[in-house]
Design an enzyme around this catalytic site. Structure first.
Site, short mmCIF file in Angstrom:
data_model
loop_
_atom_site.label_atom_id
_atom_site.label_comp_id
_atom_site.label_asym_id
_atom_site.label_seq_id
_atom_site.Cartn_x
_atom_site.Cartn_y
_atom_site.Cartn_z
N HIS A 24 1.16 -1.08 0.11
CA HIS A 24 0.09 -0.09 0.03
C HIS A 24 0.84 1.34 -0.16
O HIS A 24 1.93 1.28 0.68
CB HIS A 24 -0.86 -0.10 1.27
CG HIS A 24 -1.84 1.05 1.09
ND1 HIS A 24 -3.06 1.20 0.72
CD2 HIS A 24 -1.94 2.20 1.73
CE1 HIS A 24 -3.65 2.21 0.55
NE2 HIS A 24 -3.16 3.00 1.50
N ASP A 44 -6.60 -3.16 3.81
CA ASP A 44 -5.49 -2.66 4.46
C ASP A 44 -5.48 -2.76 5.94
O ASP A 44 -4.86 -2.08 6.52
CB ASP A 44 -5.58 -0.98 3.85
CG ASP A 44 -5.36 -0.90 2.46
OD1 ASP A 44 -4.85 -1.81 1.55
OD2 ASP A 44 -6.22 -0.08 1.87
C1 GRF Z 1 1.17 0.74 -6.31
O1 GRF Z 1 1.30 2.23 -5.80
C2 GRF Z 1 0.97 -0.04 -5.01
O2 GRF Z 1 1.15 0.56 -3.90
C3 GRF Z 1 -0.62 0.07 -5.12
O3 GRF Z 1 -0.91 0.08 -6.33
C4 GRF Z 1 0.30 0.56 -7.41
C5 GRF Z 1 0.39 -0.22 -8.48
O4 GRF Z 1 1.42 0.27 -9.32
N1 GRF Z 1 -1.11 -1.07 -4.46
P1 GRF Z 1 2.05 -0.54 -10.37
O5 GRF Z 1 1.06 -1.26 -11.27
O6 GRF Z 1 2.87 -1.55 -9.72
O7 GRF Z 1 2.66 0.52 -11.33
#
Ligand code: GRF
Length: 188
Positions: A104, A145
């Site tokens: 997260h 979360d």
């Molecule tokens: C990340 O910021 C993660 O923390 C959240 O979703 C986003 C995913 O980004 N849960 P990506 O698709 O890996 O670029």
């Protein structure tokens, strides 16, 4: 015995790619599959470029027992949520205790919960005036979360940082630490 990972992702998949990259020539850890609810997800191209099998699922399949069977047959040691936007079915949580983790983009318990993802999180952080933000890697339970925290790391926010700068800083932490933490979990 080789440890097996299944990645669930809904979007661009930059985290998924970092994880795949870290283990693609490993004999100890293997990314079995990338599963997404989003047919257009960038994660598919990233995974395919490493030869990782990909699967698109719709909501009906996701909510059926077939999804649980699919995952059970893959028999992963770890299910990694890397930007996966659907809530994890209770049956999956119950069948894979302490085996599902999520990343997260904030310092939970701050700025978590339903609807808090991507830019919504960074916007809330910016509006709060907090001096720090960061990442949280945690186990997944029945509530968004709220599972036990495994790892956090923080970064300073400057007064001049906008939402996009904050997002970039957080993403750097994600890319650095998520693969490392996964490796530690699987090797312990
Ligand atoms: C990340 O910021 C993660 O923390 C959240 O979703 C986003 C995913 O980004 N849960 P990506 O698709 O890996 O670029």
């Amino acid at each position: 015995m080789q440890k097996k990972i299944v990645i669930l992702a809904s979007g661009s998949g930059s985290n998924a790619e970092k994880i795949i990259h870290r283990f693609h020539s490993s004999f100890e850890i293997d990314v079995l599959s990338v599963i997404s609810n989003n047919r257009q997800a960038g994660v598919f191209d990233r995974a395919k470029s490493y030869g990782v099998p990909c699967l698109w699922i719709d909501k009906k399949f996701y909510q059926s027992e077939q999804f649980l069977s699919l995952i059970s047959n893959l028999n992963p040691d770890l299910i990694v949520l890397a930007g996966f936007l659907w809530k994890i079915p209770e049956a999956l949580v119950q069948n894979f205790p302490q085996k599902i983790i999520n990343i997260h983009p904030s310092l939970l318990p701050k700025y978590g919960g339903k609807g808090m993802y991507g830019a919504y999180v960074h916007q809330a952080v910016k509006e709060s005036g907090d001096d720090f933000t960061g990442i949280t890697i945690h186990y997944v339970n029945e509530y968004y979360d709220q599972g036990a925290i495994i790892f956090q790391n923080q970064v300073k926010i400057n007064a001049t940082d906008n939402v996009s700068n904050i997002a970039q800083k957080v993403q750097q932490l994600e890319h650095k630490y998520f693969p490392e933490v996964i490796e530690k979990i699987l090797k312990n």
